[in-house]
Enzyme design. Structure first.
Site, PDB file in Angstrom:
ATOM      1  N   LEU A 189       0.864  -1.180  -0.211  1.00  0.00           N
ATOM      2  CA  LEU A 189       0.139   0.005  -0.003  1.00  0.00           C
ATOM      3  C   LEU A 189       0.897   1.336   0.060  1.00  0.00           C
ATOM      4  O   LEU A 189       1.995   1.130   0.618  1.00  0.00           O
ATOM      5  CB  LEU A 189      -0.889  -0.020   1.259  1.00  0.00           C
ATOM      6  CG  LEU A 189      -1.822  -1.096   1.132  1.00  0.00           C
ATOM      7  CD1 LEU A 189      -2.829  -1.078   2.650  1.00  0.00           C
ATOM      8  CD2 LEU A 189      -2.587  -1.519   0.214  1.00  0.00           C
TER       9      LEU A 189
ATOM     10  N   GLY B 229      -1.530   6.299  -2.736  1.00  0.00           N
ATOM     11  CA  GLY B 229      -2.457   6.308  -3.670  1.00  0.00           C
ATOM     12  C   GLY B 229      -3.706   5.294  -3.247  1.00  0.00           C
ATOM     13  O   GLY B 229      -4.817   5.805  -3.041  1.00  0.00           O
ATOM     14  N   HIS B 230      -3.422   4.235  -2.624  1.00  0.00           N
ATOM     15  CA  HIS B 230      -4.354   3.352  -1.887  1.00  0.00           C
ATOM     16  C   HIS B 230      -4.835   4.019  -0.962  1.00  0.00           C
ATOM     17  O   HIS B 230      -6.172   4.057  -0.699  1.00  0.00           O
ATOM     18  CB  HIS B 230      -3.788   2.012  -1.345  1.00  0.00           C
ATOM     19  CG  HIS B 230      -3.081   1.265  -2.353  1.00  0.00           C
ATOM     20  ND1 HIS B 230      -1.828   0.957  -2.407  1.00  0.00           N
ATOM     21  CD2 HIS B 230      -3.697   0.350  -3.276  1.00  0.00           C
ATOM     22  CE1 HIS B 230      -1.503   0.320  -3.672  1.00  0.00           C
ATOM     23  NE2 HIS B 230      -2.655  -0.229  -4.133  1.00  0.00           N
TER      24      HIS B 230
ATOM     25  N   ASP C  98      -5.933   3.203 -13.053  1.00  0.00           N
ATOM     26  CA  ASP C  98      -6.178   2.222 -13.918  1.00  0.00           C
ATOM     27  C   ASP C  98      -7.240   2.393 -14.673  1.00  0.00           C
ATOM     28  O   ASP C  98      -8.468   1.839 -14.503  1.00  0.00           O
ATOM     29  CB  ASP C  98      -6.206   1.036 -12.946  1.00  0.00           C
ATOM     30  CG  ASP C  98      -4.942   0.685 -12.129  1.00  0.00           C
ATOM     31  OD1 ASP C  98      -3.846   0.008 -12.863  1.00  0.00           O
ATOM     32  OD2 ASP C  98      -4.994   1.071 -11.108  1.00  0.00           O
TER      33      ASP C  98
ATOM     34  N   GLN D 257      -9.245  -0.413 -16.668  1.00  0.00           N
ATOM     35  CA  GLN D 257      -9.886  -1.052 -15.503  1.00  0.00           C
ATOM     36  C   GLN D 257     -11.139  -0.530 -14.943  1.00  0.00           C
ATOM     37  O   GLN D 257     -12.328  -1.333 -14.954  1.00  0.00           O
ATOM     38  CB  GLN D 257      -8.896  -1.302 -14.433  1.00  0.00           C
ATOM     39  CG  GLN D 257      -9.471  -2.313 -13.264  1.00  0.00           C
ATOM     40  CD  GLN D 257      -8.318  -2.406 -12.173  1.00  0.00           C
ATOM     41  OE1 GLN D 257      -7.495  -3.358 -12.386  1.00  0.00           O
ATOM     42  NE2 GLN D 257      -8.208  -1.747 -10.977  1.00  0.00           N
TER      43      GLN D 257
HETATM   44  P1  AMP Z   1      -3.571  -2.185  -6.806  1.00  0.00           P
HETATM   45  O1  AMP Z   1      -3.149  -2.589  -5.360  1.00  0.00           O
HETATM   46  O2  AMP Z   1      -2.527  -1.672  -7.807  1.00  0.00           O
HETATM   47  O3  AMP Z   1      -4.499  -3.308  -7.454  1.00  0.00           O
HETATM   48  O4  AMP Z   1      -4.605  -1.058  -6.916  1.00  0.00           O
HETATM   49  C1  AMP Z   1      -5.807  -1.098  -5.802  1.00  0.00           C
HETATM   50  C2  AMP Z   1      -6.567   0.107  -6.337  1.00  0.00           C
HETATM   51  O5  AMP Z   1      -5.774   1.326  -6.066  1.00  0.00           O
HETATM   52  C3  AMP Z   1      -7.096   0.052  -7.699  1.00  0.00           C
HETATM   53  O6  AMP Z   1      -8.271   0.618  -7.780  1.00  0.00           O
HETATM   54  C4  AMP Z   1      -5.819   1.417  -8.197  1.00  0.00           C
HETATM   55  O7  AMP Z   1      -6.685   2.055  -9.401  1.00  0.00           O
HETATM   56  C5  AMP Z   1      -5.844   2.331  -7.112  1.00  0.00           C
HETATM   57  N1  AMP Z   1      -4.728   2.872  -7.091  1.00  0.00           N
HETATM   58  C6  AMP Z   1      -3.458   2.516  -7.299  1.00  0.00           C
HETATM   59  N2  AMP Z   1      -2.574   3.407  -7.592  1.00  0.00           N
HETATM   60  C7  AMP Z   1      -3.121   4.705  -7.247  1.00  0.00           C
HETATM   61  C8  AMP Z   1      -2.830   6.080  -7.362  1.00  0.00           C
HETATM   62  N3  AMP Z   1      -1.598   6.544  -7.550  1.00  0.00           N
HETATM   63  N4  AMP Z   1      -3.832   6.988  -7.225  1.00  0.00           N
HETATM   64  C9  AMP Z   1      -5.085   6.549  -6.933  1.00  0.00           C
HETATM   65  N5  AMP Z   1      -5.406   5.428  -6.767  1.00  0.00           N
HETATM   66  C10 AMP Z   1      -4.451   4.327  -7.185  1.00  0.00           C
END
Ligand code: AMP
Length: 275
Positions: free
Chosen positions: A29, A32-33, A146, A149
């Protein structure tokens, strides 16, 4: 903060909750998360975060093996954000190896990540549908980072009548503009000076694109610039926000999307803009 590993135990807990906001993640994490989680905070709403590195969405085995895993630190972050429940199922619990069924798309042909990561979105929807069926959230928080997605999941939820509201959250960036990503830690030190180039190109596209007639030239120039700077580019493309296809006639709301590699690390980013 409660931690659940089995479907039955989290469902027992969720039965006692009012509203449920769900944030699916693959762990490692970062801010962003956490911005998704902060957005999800509402009175009488239980925030559920899943951590599951979804093997099904990795079209490259090495990418799956080397995906960063930092569970202890992740749980610390989530505790500090006052998350209500964390769901950390095993692959066995998620039954990802069932062999009778396979979800597929009809005509998935955007020539974006669908073309460059065969099988990726099939893997994403398989797992997100499972999670949504298990958790039955009222709200699903997804990042604009994403973009394709998000687009596919919105359409999927609508097509299959999921009673879930999707909330799209803007991309969190480092000071140099790089979109935060779990993959950033894998970028080799020798490439550090180049990493801000991706977002710079996106900002430049937003700045100079004034009409749909400009698009082809602008895409080509951005691709050239990135390639010259050492990026291996999968695509640079300006699309309609509404259809994610090439914009037609009067469309004003656009999004520029880039996927490119620095060494072994593939990064994606995008910027929304209007003309
Ligand atoms: P992931 O762990 O990469 O599967 O991401 C989980 C969620 O966090 C997904 O909905 C991603 O689009 C979102 N996410 C990942 N990186 C960012 C970011 N830099 N800013 C905002 N949301 C993000």
């Amino acid at each position: 903060m409660k931690i659940f590993k089995s479907i039955s135990s989290i469902q027992k807990y969720l039965n006692t909750q009012n509203q449920i906001a769900f944030v699916p993640t693959m762990g490692n994490l970062h801010e962003g998360h956490l911005s998704l989680i902060r957005k999800a905070k509402k009175p009488k709403t239980s925030i559920v975060v899943s951590i599951f590195v979804n093997r099904l969405q990795f079209n490259n085995k090495k990418d799956f093996i080397f995906y960063p895993k930092t569970l202890k630190q992740d749980l610390e972050y989530l505790k500090n954000e006052f998350v209500d429940a964390v769901f950390i199922p095993t692959e066995q619990e998620m039954n990802i190896n069932h062999s009778e069924f396979k979800l597929s798309f009809f005509n998935l042909d955007y020539k974006l990540c669908d073309a460059f990561r065969p099988g990726h979105f099939e893997g994403v929807i398989a797992i997100v549908m499972k999670f949504c069926n298990i958790i039955q959230p009222h709200y699903l928080f997804l990042g604009k980072k994403d973009y394709q997605q998000l687009f596919i999941l919105k359409n999927l939820m609508q097509a299959f009548c999921y009673p879930i509201k999707i909330i799209a959250v803007p991309t969190k960036r480092e000071k140099n503009g790089l979109a935060m990503s779990s993959r950033n830690s894998l970028i080799q030190k020798s490439y550090i000076s180049k990493i801000s180039g991706l977002y710079s190109e996106l900002k430049q596209i937003k700045k100079i694109c004034k009409s749909l007639n400009d698009i082809k030239k602008i895409e080509h120039k951005a691709l050239q610039n990135l390639t010259k700077d050492g990026w291996i580019v999968d695509y640079v493309s300006v699309r309609s926000q509404k259809t994610l296809l090439s914009p037609k006639n009067n469309e004003k709301k656009l999004v520029a999307l880039i996927a490119a590699r620095l060494g072994n690390v593939r990064l994606i980013d995008n910027i929304e803009f209007c003309i």
